[in-house]
Design a protein around this motif. Structure first.
Motif, PDB file in Angstrom:
ATOM      1  N   UNK A  51       0.813  -1.216   0.000  1.00  0.00           N
ATOM      2  CA  UNK A  51       0.000   0.000   0.000  1.00  0.00           C
ATOM      3  C   UNK A  51       0.846   1.266   0.000  1.00  0.00           C
ATOM      4  N   UNK A  52       0.489   2.194  -0.859  1.00  0.00           N
ATOM      5  CA  UNK A  52       1.124   3.512  -0.868  1.00  0.00           C
ATOM      6  C   UNK A  52       0.427   4.445   0.100  1.00  0.00           C
ATOM      7  N   UNK A  53       1.217   5.076   0.987  1.00  0.00           N
ATOM      8  CA  UNK A  53       0.653   5.977   1.996  1.00  0.00           C
ATOM      9  C   UNK A  53       0.613   7.425   1.531  1.00  0.00           C
ATOM     10  N   UNK A  54       1.111   7.691   0.327  1.00  0.00           N
ATOM     11  CA  UNK A  54       1.145   9.069  -0.151  1.00  0.00           C
ATOM     12  C   UNK A  54       2.385   9.805   0.325  1.00  0.00           C
ATOM     13  N   UNK A  55       2.518  11.076  -0.058  1.00  0.00           N
ATOM     14  CA  UNK A  55       3.775  11.804   0.116  1.00  0.00           C
ATOM     15  C   UNK A  55       3.990  12.475   1.462  1.00  0.00           C
ATOM     16  N   UNK A  56       3.012  12.476   2.346  1.00  0.00           N
ATOM     17  CA  UNK A  56       3.209  13.126   3.647  1.00  0.00           C
ATOM     18  C   UNK A  56       1.939  13.696   4.238  1.00  0.00           C
ATOM     19  N   UNK A  57       1.202  14.477   3.459  1.00  0.00           N
ATOM     20  CA  UNK A  57      -0.082  14.994   3.920  1.00  0.00           C
ATOM     21  C   UNK A  57      -1.038  13.811   4.087  1.00  0.00           C
ATOM     22  N   UNK A  58      -1.518  13.526   5.313  1.00  0.00           N
ATOM     23  CA  UNK A  58      -2.361  12.346   5.507  1.00  0.00           C
ATOM     24  C   UNK A  58      -3.657  12.386   4.715  1.00  0.00           C
ATOM     25  N   UNK A  59      -4.103  13.564   4.326  1.00  0.00           N
ATOM     26  CA  UNK A  59      -5.338  13.666   3.551  1.00  0.00           C
ATOM     27  C   UNK A  59      -5.159  13.222   2.099  1.00  0.00           C
ATOM     28  N   UNK A  60      -3.913  12.997   1.689  1.00  0.00           N
ATOM     29  CA  UNK A  60      -3.664  12.482   0.347  1.00  0.00           C
ATOM     30  C   UNK A  60      -3.686  10.958   0.296  1.00  0.00           C
ATOM     31  N   UNK A  61      -3.971  10.322   1.419  1.00  0.00           N
ATOM     32  CA  UNK A  61      -4.162   8.875   1.448  1.00  0.00           C
ATOM     33  C   UNK A  61      -5.416   8.514   0.655  1.00  0.00           C
ATOM     34  N   UNK A 104       3.962   2.002   2.648  1.00  0.00           N
ATOM     35  CA  UNK A 104       5.136   2.708   2.140  1.00  0.00           C
ATOM     36  C   UNK A 104       4.814   4.166   1.860  1.00  0.00           C
ATOM     37  N   UNK A 105       5.756   5.042   2.127  1.00  0.00           N
ATOM     38  CA  UNK A 105       5.587   6.433   1.727  1.00  0.00           C
ATOM     39  C   UNK A 105       5.483   6.538   0.217  1.00  0.00           C
ATOM     40  N   UNK A 106       4.616   7.429  -0.257  1.00  0.00           N
ATOM     41  CA  UNK A 106       4.469   7.606  -1.702  1.00  0.00           C
ATOM     42  C   UNK A 106       3.752   6.439  -2.341  1.00  0.00           C
ATOM     43  N   UNK A 107       4.346   5.892  -3.405  1.00  0.00           N
ATOM     44  CA  UNK A 107       3.783   4.776  -4.156  1.00  0.00           C
ATOM     45  C   UNK A 107       4.708   3.573  -4.022  1.00  0.00           C
ATOM     46  N   UNK A 108       4.170   2.381  -3.801  1.00  0.00           N
ATOM     47  CA  UNK A 108       5.043   1.217  -3.582  1.00  0.00           C
ATOM     48  C   UNK A 108       5.895   0.825  -4.776  1.00  0.00           C
ATOM     49  N   UNK A 109       5.505   1.258  -5.981  1.00  0.00           N
ATOM     50  CA  UNK A 109       6.245   0.882  -7.177  1.00  0.00           C
ATOM     51  C   UNK A 109       7.139   2.013  -7.705  1.00  0.00           C
ATOM     52  N   UNK A 110       7.224   3.126  -6.997  1.00  0.00           N
ATOM     53  CA  UNK A 110       8.123   4.208  -7.402  1.00  0.00           C
ATOM     54  C   UNK A 110       9.244   4.287  -6.377  1.00  0.00           C
ATOM     55  N   UNK A 111      10.344   3.594  -6.656  1.00  0.00           N
ATOM     56  CA  UNK A 111      11.508   3.519  -5.773  1.00  0.00           C
ATOM     57  C   UNK A 111      11.134   3.040  -4.369  1.00  0.00           C
ATOM     58  N   UNK A 112      10.082   2.224  -4.293  1.00  0.00           N
ATOM     59  CA  UNK A 112       9.632   1.714  -3.012  1.00  0.00           C
ATOM     60  C   UNK A 112       9.918   0.236  -2.801  1.00  0.00           C
ATOM     61  N   UNK A 113      10.526  -0.400  -3.789  1.00  0.00           N
ATOM     62  CA  UNK A 113      10.870  -1.817  -3.751  1.00  0.00           C
ATOM     63  C   UNK A 113       9.653  -2.723  -3.637  1.00  0.00           C
ATOM     64  N   UNK A 114       8.493  -2.159  -3.981  1.00  0.00           N
ATOM     65  CA  UNK A 114       7.273  -2.952  -3.972  1.00  0.00           C
ATOM     66  C   UNK A 114       7.290  -4.069  -4.987  1.00  0.00           C
ATOM     67  N   UNK A 115       7.964  -3.850  -6.104  1.00  0.00           N
ATOM     68  CA  UNK A 115       8.060  -4.897  -7.117  1.00  0.00           C
ATOM     69  C   UNK A 115       8.774  -6.128  -6.593  1.00  0.00           C
ATOM     70  N   UNK A 116       9.846  -5.913  -5.827  1.00  0.00           N
ATOM     71  CA  UNK A 116      10.586  -7.031  -5.249  1.00  0.00           C
ATOM     72  C   UNK A 116       9.722  -7.792  -4.249  1.00  0.00           C
TER      73      UNK A 116
END
Length: 252
Positions: free
Chosen positions: A9-19, A88-100
């Motif tokens: 799951x991507x938690x977004x960039x920091x602002x919790x309202x962007x979840x 994960x912060x942001x998106x799991x597939x953008x430099x988040x190692x979610x693919x692995x």
């Protein structure tokens, strides 16, 4: 025993309202939350009572859990029959190692779901009044990891410097001087607008906007540090025209 289920799951960039709504649903459902350093703690308050919270944050050169340990933990908790959210912060597939992590789960027959999140490379510039594309200033953009800049080949730097209107670097602060020097060396105009955005989308957000050749010096002078996004391109000149995020500490 019934096999559990994993949400990447991507938690977004920091602002919790962007979840996203779907991300929130996964958090509320889960028995175990394995979360990263940049996940806003306000989001963790949405966990159900009794949920197990496991911190897996990674600082540069200082990891609480190695990636292999995170893989094993995901598998272990799922095999206990638990619902797990890998948050994960942001998106799991953008430099988040979610693919692995997805490959690891797939190979072991553990069911999982990918829940994309708002990525910082787009959201942080947006909160700084910088659109990553604009009809007048840039129709292409690339997101690049700032790690391993010294190992990148000439062809890569030429493509970034000459072929892409807007270049966005994640995790680039430790090599910022190298990044700016290489872009200039391989064809990017030294006067190209450039910015660094620290703690984007949060109340701690701070921006330095200047030119490519001056960026490293201005960032050092103003004390900006990780986590931060580096953005280079003509779109950065819009920073001073649409400063809508009033809590931002703008540095001119």
């Amino acid at each position: 025993m019934k096999t559990g289920y994993v949400y990447l799951t991507g938690a977004g960039p920091g602002d919790p309202k962007l979840l996203t709504i779907k991300a929130l649903e996964s958090i509320k459902e889960s028995d175990v939350i394995i979360y990263d350093r940049l996940v806003n703690e306000e989001i963790l308050k949405e966990c159900k009572e009794g949920a197990e919270l496991i911190y897996a944050g990674k600082f540069p050169k200082n990891h609480t859990l190695r990636q292999e340990q995170i893989h094993a933990l995901l598998g272990e908790k799922a095999k206990e029959g638990k619902i797990v959210t890998r948050l994960k912060g942001g998106d799991p597939f953008v430099f988040g190692r979610g693919g692995e992590e997805a490959v690891y789960l797939r190979e072991r027959g553990i069911p999982f779901e990918i829940i994309p999140g708002v990525t910082a490379g787009i959201a942080a510039p947006a909160y700084a009044g910088i659109p990553v594309t604009h009809r007048d200033f840039g129709g292409t953009f690339a997101v690049v990891t700032g790690h391993y800049s010294k190992q990148r080949k000439k062809e890569m730097w030429e493509a970034l410097a000459k072929g892409i209107d807007t270049v966005i670097f994640y995790m680039g602060m430790s090599e910022l001087r190298e990044i700016t020097a290489m872009l200039i060396k391989y064809g990017k105009d030294r006067e190209t607008p450039a910015a660094v955005i620290e703690w984007g989308t949060t109340e701690k957000q701070k921006t330095v906007a200047t030119t490519l050749c001056n960026l490293a010096d201005e960032v050092k002078k103003n004390g900006l540090k990780n986590p931060a996004i580096v953005i280079v391109g003509e779109v950065v000149q819009l920073h001073n025209h649409i400063p809508w995020f009033q809590k931002e500490g703008i540095v001119l």
